[in-house]
Design a protein around this motif. Structure first.
Motif, PDB file in Angstrom:
ATOM      1  N   ARG A 116      -2.423 111.519  92.336  1.00  0.00           N
ATOM      2  CA  ARG A 116      -2.564 110.068  92.423  1.00  0.00           C
ATOM      3  C   ARG A 116      -3.744 109.775  93.346  1.00  0.00           C
ATOM      4  NH1 ARG A 116       1.068 105.398  95.381  1.00  0.00           N
ATOM      5  NH2 ARG A 116       0.157 103.645  94.224  1.00  0.00           N
ATOM      6  N   ILE A 117      -4.686 108.970  92.873  1.00  0.00           N
ATOM      7  CA  ILE A 117      -5.922 108.706  93.600  1.00  0.00           C
ATOM      8  C   ILE A 117      -5.984 107.227  93.944  1.00  0.00           C
ATOM      9  CG2 ILE A 117      -8.442 108.836  93.487  1.00  0.00           C
ATOM     10  CD1 ILE A 117      -7.826 111.054  91.235  1.00  0.00           C
ATOM     11  N   GLN A 118      -6.209 106.951  95.228  1.00  0.00           N
ATOM     12  CA  GLN A 118      -6.237 105.582  95.732  1.00  0.00           C
ATOM     13  C   GLN A 118      -7.554 105.302  96.441  1.00  0.00           C
ATOM     14  OE1 GLN A 118      -2.496 106.635  97.838  1.00  0.00           O
ATOM     15  NE2 GLN A 118      -1.831 104.577  97.279  1.00  0.00           N
ATOM     16  N   ALA A 119      -7.884 104.030  96.555  1.00  0.00           N
ATOM     17  CA  ALA A 119      -9.030 103.624  97.348  1.00  0.00           C
ATOM     18  C   ALA A 119      -8.630 103.580  98.812  1.00  0.00           C
ATOM     19  CB  ALA A 119      -9.532 102.254  96.895  1.00  0.00           C
ATOM     20  N   VAL A 120      -9.506 104.048  99.680  1.00  0.00           N
ATOM     21  CA  VAL A 120      -9.245 104.010 101.110  1.00  0.00           C
ATOM     22  C   VAL A 120      -9.342 102.557 101.583  1.00  0.00           C
ATOM     23  CG1 VAL A 120     -10.058 104.762 103.391  1.00  0.00           C
ATOM     24  CG2 VAL A 120     -10.107 106.345 101.438  1.00  0.00           C
ATOM     25  N   ASP A 121      -8.335 102.106 102.297  1.00  0.00           N
ATOM     26  CA  ASP A 121      -8.337 100.755 102.886  1.00  0.00           C
ATOM     27  C   ASP A 121      -8.418  99.638 101.851  1.00  0.00           C
ATOM     28  OD1 ASP A 121      -8.252 101.900 105.444  1.00  0.00           O
ATOM     29  OD2 ASP A 121     -10.440 102.009 105.563  1.00  0.00           O
ATOM     30  N   ASN A 152     -18.052 111.526  91.625  1.00  0.00           N
ATOM     31  CA  ASN A 152     -18.737 111.572  92.904  1.00  0.00           C
ATOM     32  C   ASN A 152     -18.301 112.834  93.664  1.00  0.00           C
ATOM     33  OD1 ASN A 152     -16.183 111.034  93.968  1.00  0.00           O
ATOM     34  ND2 ASN A 152     -16.663 108.918  94.542  1.00  0.00           N
ATOM     35  N   GLY A 153     -18.779 112.984  94.901  1.00  0.00           N
ATOM     36  CA  GLY A 153     -18.472 114.197  95.651  1.00  0.00           C
ATOM     37  C   GLY A 153     -16.992 114.436  95.827  1.00  0.00           C
ATOM     38  N   PHE A 154     -16.223 113.367  96.060  1.00  0.00           N
ATOM     39  CA  PHE A 154     -14.791 113.516  96.250  1.00  0.00           C
ATOM     40  C   PHE A 154     -14.108 113.968  94.967  1.00  0.00           C
ATOM     41  CE2 PHE A 154     -10.482 111.871  95.952  1.00  0.00           C
ATOM     42  CZ  PHE A 154      -9.918 112.321  97.138  1.00  0.00           C
ATOM     43  N   LEU A 197     -12.368 107.262  98.387  1.00  0.00           N
ATOM     44  CA  LEU A 197     -11.093 107.564  97.736  1.00  0.00           C
ATOM     45  C   LEU A 197     -10.284 108.573  98.539  1.00  0.00           C
ATOM     46  CD1 LEU A 197     -12.437 107.972  94.078  1.00  0.00           C
ATOM     47  CD2 LEU A 197     -11.339 105.943  95.045  1.00  0.00           C
ATOM     48  N   LYS A 198      -8.991 108.598  98.247  1.00  0.00           N
ATOM     49  CA  LYS A 198      -8.090 109.598  98.795  1.00  0.00           C
ATOM     50  C   LYS A 198      -7.114 109.993  97.697  1.00  0.00           C
ATOM     51  CE  LYS A 198      -5.042 106.011 100.702  1.00  0.00           C
ATOM     52  NZ  LYS A 198      -4.408 105.464 101.928  1.00  0.00           N
TER      53      LYS A 198
END
Length: 221
Positions: A116-121, A152-154, A197-198
């Motif tokens: 599960r990938i979320q946006a930081v903040d 992207n890098g992440f 992202l996280k």
């Protein structure tokens, strides 16, 4: 690519984030939004922003068969401005597709680990999308697709593609700029900064689109 995502945010949080005045009719949160389902989107009608539902899987206005939508859940931003299916929507039918996380499956040998990938903040955000209206006989469909780009890098460690998440401050610009050439819309997407992202690992319960509850987002122990 983007083939599954979530929208669990409170309706008021969505209205605040996108500066929408009117309540969202029939708003339904979802742990497992899948292609072919109706998804929450925001368009600009020339006077104001409006939130409502579009079916995920673009059916171009000129298509003979609505089933083409199942092949059009994503559009590559690098080439969308050149493709017959996407050129006109790139020019005048851009939309925001509201989400608060998305799923991706990382290949690891024979197994694929869902994440599960979320946006930081960011509690809630928007994918850059395109929409179109299709009519045949007495049937009318309003459908959409999510624009994607190279990872992207992440994301590179997870998948080679990713959905375009619009930075805060660029969400309105994507839909409010009126008629543009497809090339201008393409350049806009190319100019965007990446959203941080996280991610965390989840179980394979999410693999089935029939599952739509807290089990989809439960972290692996």
């Amino acid at each position: 690519m983007c083939g599954r995502y979530t929208l669990l945010a409170d309706e008021l949080a969505i209205l605040r984030e996108f500066d929408i005045d009117e309540p969202i009719a029939d708003y339904q949160p979802s742990y497992n939004v899948a292609p072919g389902q109706n998804v929450l989107a925001i368009i600009h009608d020339g006077k104001q922003k409006r939130a409502g539902y579009l079916r995920w899987g673009l059916v171009p206005s000129w298509a003979d068969d609505e089933k083409i939508g199942y092949k059009m859940i994503n559009a590559r931003s690098e080439t969308a401005h050149k493709k017959p299916s996407f050129r006109r929507p790139m020019s005048r039918k851009r939309c925001l597709i509201v989400a608060d996380s998305f799923y991706e499956w990382k290949g690891d040998g024979k197994e694929k680990q869902p994440k599960r990938i979320q946006a930081v903040d960011r509690e809630v955000f928007a994918f850059a999308g395109l929409w179109d209206k299709w009519e045949r006989d007495d049937k009318k469909l309003f459908t959409c697709t999510i624009l994607t780009k190279g990872a992207n890098g992440f994301m590179q460690d997870i998948h080679h593609r990713m959905p375009i998440i619009l930075p805060r401050g660029m969400q309105d610009a994507w839909i409010e700029t009126g008629v543009q050439t497809p090339e201008e819309a393409h350049h806009f997407l190319e100019s965007l900064n990446t959203v941080d992202l996280k991610a965390y690992n989840i179980g394979t319960y999410v693999n089935s689109a029939k599952n739509n509850d807290e089990g989809c987002i439960a972290p692996l122990a």
